[in-house]
Design a protein around this motif. Structure first.
Motif, PDB file in Angstrom:
ATOM      1  N   ARG A 168       0.294  11.322   5.482  1.00 33.30           N
ATOM      2  CA  ARG A 168       0.859  10.062   5.013  1.00 33.30           C
ATOM      3  C   ARG A 168       0.008   9.393   3.941  1.00 33.30           C
ATOM      4  O   ARG A 168       0.509   8.632   3.139  1.00 33.30           O
ATOM      5  CB  ARG A 168       1.042   9.099   6.194  1.00 33.30           C
ATOM      6  N   GLN A 169      -1.285   9.645   3.918  1.00 36.14           N
ATOM      7  CA  GLN A 169      -2.175   9.050   2.923  1.00 36.14           C
ATOM      8  C   GLN A 169      -3.160  10.100   2.429  1.00 36.14           C
ATOM      9  O   GLN A 169      -3.444  11.077   3.126  1.00 36.14           O
ATOM     10  CB  GLN A 169      -2.975   7.884   3.515  1.00 36.14           C
ATOM     11  N   LEU A 170      -3.697   9.865   1.236  1.00 37.30           N
ATOM     12  CA  LEU A 170      -4.778  10.673   0.680  1.00 37.30           C
ATOM     13  C   LEU A 170      -5.845   9.725   0.147  1.00 37.30           C
ATOM     14  O   LEU A 170      -5.535   8.830  -0.654  1.00 37.30           O
ATOM     15  CB  LEU A 170      -4.274  11.563  -0.456  1.00 37.30           C
ATOM     16  N   VAL A 171      -7.070   9.909   0.586  1.00 34.93           N
ATOM     17  CA  VAL A 171      -8.197   9.104   0.102  1.00 34.93           C
ATOM     18  C   VAL A 171      -9.333  10.052  -0.238  1.00 34.93           C
ATOM     19  O   VAL A 171      -9.849  10.758   0.643  1.00 34.93           O
ATOM     20  CB  VAL A 171      -8.650   8.078   1.155  1.00 34.93           C
ATOM     21  N   LEU A 172      -9.725  10.100  -1.489  1.00 28.25           N
ATOM     22  CA  LEU A 172     -10.820  10.974  -1.902  1.00 28.25           C
ATOM     23  C   LEU A 172     -12.121  10.504  -1.272  1.00 28.25           C
ATOM     24  O   LEU A 172     -12.454   9.319  -1.298  1.00 28.25           O
ATOM     25  CB  LEU A 172     -10.940  10.982  -3.428  1.00 28.25           C
ATOM     26  N   ALA A 173     -12.866  11.444  -0.685  1.00 23.36           N
ATOM     27  CA  ALA A 173     -14.122  11.117  -0.016  1.00 23.36           C
ATOM     28  C   ALA A 173     -15.207  10.830  -1.041  1.00 23.36           C
ATOM     29  O   ALA A 173     -15.119  11.218  -2.212  1.00 23.36           O
ATOM     30  CB  ALA A 173     -14.536  12.264   0.904  1.00 23.36           C
ATOM     31  N   LEU A 223      -5.740   4.613   6.481  1.00 33.27           N
ATOM     32  CA  LEU A 223      -7.003   4.778   5.771  1.00 33.27           C
ATOM     33  C   LEU A 223      -7.172   3.662   4.747  1.00 33.27           C
ATOM     34  O   LEU A 223      -6.259   3.354   3.990  1.00 33.27           O
ATOM     35  CB  LEU A 223      -7.031   6.129   5.060  1.00 33.27           C
ATOM     36  N   VAL A 224      -8.356   3.073   4.721  1.00 30.91           N
ATOM     37  CA  VAL A 224      -8.712   2.046   3.744  1.00 30.91           C
ATOM     38  C   VAL A 224     -10.007   2.485   3.083  1.00 30.91           C
ATOM     39  O   VAL A 224     -10.972   2.823   3.783  1.00 30.91           O
ATOM     40  CB  VAL A 224      -8.899   0.664   4.404  1.00 30.91           C
ATOM     41  N   ALA A 225     -10.037   2.495   1.748  1.00 33.27           N
ATOM     42  CA  ALA A 225     -11.225   2.982   1.043  1.00 33.27           C
ATOM     43  C   ALA A 225     -11.672   1.967  -0.002  1.00 33.27           C
ATOM     44  O   ALA A 225     -10.877   1.213  -0.559  1.00 33.27           O
ATOM     45  CB  ALA A 225     -10.949   4.316   0.372  1.00 33.27           C
ATOM     46  N   PRO A 268       0.156  -3.490   4.389  1.00 35.33           N
ATOM     47  CA  PRO A 268      -0.343  -2.472   3.455  1.00 35.33           C
ATOM     48  C   PRO A 268      -1.006  -3.134   2.251  1.00 35.33           C
ATOM     49  O   PRO A 268      -0.494  -4.110   1.712  1.00 35.33           O
ATOM     50  CB  PRO A 268       0.926  -1.722   3.038  1.00 35.33           C
ATOM     51  N   PHE A 269      -2.136  -2.615   1.841  1.00 31.94           N
ATOM     52  CA  PHE A 269      -2.851  -3.196   0.694  1.00 31.94           C
ATOM     53  C   PHE A 269      -3.780  -2.142   0.116  1.00 31.94           C
ATOM     54  O   PHE A 269      -4.995  -2.299   0.087  1.00 31.94           O
ATOM     55  CB  PHE A 269      -3.631  -4.436   1.144  1.00 31.94           C
ATOM     56  N   ALA A 270      -3.203  -1.033  -0.350  1.00 29.34           N
ATOM     57  CA  ALA A 270      -4.003   0.037  -0.940  1.00 29.34           C
ATOM     58  C   ALA A 270      -4.491  -0.393  -2.314  1.00 29.34           C
ATOM     59  O   ALA A 270      -3.689  -0.694  -3.201  1.00 29.34           O
ATOM     60  CB  ALA A 270      -3.170   1.306  -1.057  1.00 29.34           C
ATOM     61  N   VAL A 271      -5.806  -0.444  -2.502  1.00 27.08           N
ATOM     62  CA  VAL A 271      -6.409  -0.945  -3.736  1.00 27.08           C
ATOM     63  C   VAL A 271      -7.057   0.211  -4.500  1.00 27.08           C
ATOM     64  O   VAL A 271      -7.989   0.845  -4.004  1.00 27.08           O
ATOM     65  CB  VAL A 271      -7.454  -2.040  -3.451  1.00 27.08           C
ATOM     66  N   ARG A 272      -6.580   0.477  -5.703  1.00 30.30           N
ATOM     67  CA  ARG A 272      -7.189   1.483  -6.573  1.00 30.30           C
ATOM     68  C   ARG A 272      -8.478   0.921  -7.176  1.00 30.30           C
ATOM     69  O   ARG A 272      -8.602  -0.273  -7.424  1.00 30.30           O
ATOM     70  CB  ARG A 272      -6.227   1.843  -7.699  1.00 30.30           C
ATOM     71  N   PHE A 318       5.213 -10.013   1.425  1.00 29.36           N
ATOM     72  CA  PHE A 318       4.884  -8.707   1.985  1.00 29.36           C
ATOM     73  C   PHE A 318       3.740  -8.091   1.194  1.00 29.36           C
ATOM     74  O   PHE A 318       3.611  -8.302  -0.014  1.00 29.36           O
ATOM     75  CB  PHE A 318       6.093  -7.770   1.933  1.00 29.36           C
ATOM     76  N   GLY A 319       2.913  -7.276   1.871  1.00 34.06           N
ATOM     77  CA  GLY A 319       1.826  -6.591   1.188  1.00 34.06           C
ATOM     78  C   GLY A 319       2.340  -5.512   0.254  1.00 34.06           C
ATOM     79  O   GLY A 319       3.485  -5.063   0.354  1.00 34.06           O
ATOM     80  N   GLY A 320       1.496  -5.099  -0.689  1.00 39.88           N
ATOM     81  CA  GLY A 320       1.889  -4.078  -1.655  1.00 39.88           C
ATOM     82  C   GLY A 320       0.684  -3.423  -2.288  1.00 39.88           C
ATOM     83  O   GLY A 320      -0.464  -3.709  -1.922  1.00 39.88           O
TER      84      GLY A 320
END
Length: 365
Positions: A168-173, A223-225, A268-272, A318-320
């Motif tokens: 469901r998610q991808l987060v580079l280590a 996952l939160v990075a 949800p709050f995926a931050v690039r 709503f979050g985005g």
């Protein structure tokens, strides 16, 4: 080419679009003024298009899922139709029973023939949940039935890691050579009872597809990075109150601060390009979706309130998705309205991380 799309949203609305695709240029126009599920499309002539539309919703209408509104729309030049030019009045028609044939067999045959003509073998590709581009041109993806996979710049599949549900998610280590992904788990009926497999979080080598380690946190997580740290946020905070972040890097997990319940619509709050992890946290433990704040997670595991997620008092957002740019956060979202997304209800906002916030912009809903 006219293409009808749509679906039932799982609540009470039928949503979709009528897309007009210009075959010479590839330009696409969404022609309906308001979202409507388009059940059928047929050219009756060069100027007339027959549409069959699902009802707007099933509110107090138990027959809505078997009904449709058939209407003919005429234009002297369909190539000149602009975005949202077909309004509700033009689509008004009585509801009547509608048969919805299954075209899946024919569609599969057409796709298989097209692939064969290009020297390829077609197979079902299900929902893609996450995509990450690598600096060397490779593309990582997580999708139904696949925990993660890697595609080469040539368009060839490099490797894939299967999973019963899929990533469901991808987060580079932080090591730059591996990627974290998590897998959903749905209940399945076995021997007259419902069972749910343990959630899966895995770190995978991006060069080989080897699963380097697998975590089983015991609860569903997201996952939160940010910066050099990756965090697991539990999804069942209401049942295991208070919920804590699980903070880990390549050396293993560490208990983090309390953050309350997480839900998929509001938090949800995926931050690039995040210099540190960011999360949305509500101030009311009983209703954590209300009065959300944007909170930064410090290196010492402390939480720092930055600003309310909604800059309009009493308005629920709503979050985005978001991106950190310099000393600002730029994020998108939508304003809650009981009648669904309204015109102007979708927005992109730029908020300062160190001073007064400015630069608010809203688009059409």
């Amino acid at each position: 080419m006219a293409v009808g799309t749509g679906r039932y949203d799982g609540g009470y609305s039928f949503e979709g679009e009528l897309l007009l695709i210009h075959l010479n240029s590839g330009d696409v126009v969404s022609a309906l003024q308001y979202p409507r599920e388009v059940l059928g499309v047929e050219w009756r002539s060069e100027t007339a298009l027959r549409l069959v539309l699902a009802p707007c919703d099933d509110w107090e209408n138990p027959q809505a899922h078997e009904q449709g509104h058939a209407v003919d729309v005429a234009r002297s030049d369909w190539g000149a139709v602009g975005r949202g030019e077909i309004g509700a009045e033009e689509l008004a028609a009585p509801a009547e029973p509608v048969a919805q044939p299954d075209h899946s067999v024919e569609a599969r045959r057409i796709l298989a023939d097209l692939a064969a003509s290009a020297g390829r073998q077609w197979s079902v590709r299900r929902r893609v949940w996450a995509v990450e581009g690598m600096e060397d041109g490779r593309v990582l993806a997580a999708l139904d039935g696949v925990l993660a996979e890697s595609w080469l710049p040539s368009g060839d599949l490099q490797w894939a890691v299967d999973d019963e549900e899929g990533g469901r998610q991808l987060v580079l280590a932080s090591d730059g050579t591996s990627v974290w992904t998590n897998a959903e788990r749905r209940s399945r009926r076995k021997a007259r009872r419902w069972e749910t497999s343990a959630p899966r979080v895995a770190r995978i080598a991006v060069d080989t597809g080897q699963v380097l380690e697998t975590l089983s946190p015991g609860v569903f997580t997201v996952l939160v990075a940010g910066g050099q740290r990756t965090i697991l946020r539990p999804l069942d905070g209401r049942r295991k109150n208070p919920a804590r972040l699980m903070m880990f890097d390549l050396d293993g997990p560490v208990d983090g601060p309390e953050v309350g319940h997480f839900d998929l619509f509001n938090h949800p709050f995926a931050v690039r390009r995040a210099s540190r992890p960011y999360v949305l946290v509500g101030t009311d433990p009983d209703e954590p979706h209300r009065d959300k704040w944007v909170i930064a997670v410090g290196a010492d595991r402390t939480l720092r309130r930055l600003f309310p997620h909604s800059w309009v008092p009493e308005e629920h957002h709503f979050g985005g998705p978001a991106v950190e740019i310099g000393q600002s956060l730029v994020y998108a979202g939508a304003v809650h309205n009981g009648r669904g997304l309204q015109l102007g209800g979708a927005y992109v906002v730029r908020r300062s991380l160190r001073g007064p916030n400015k630069g608010v912009g809203r688009g059409g809903g």
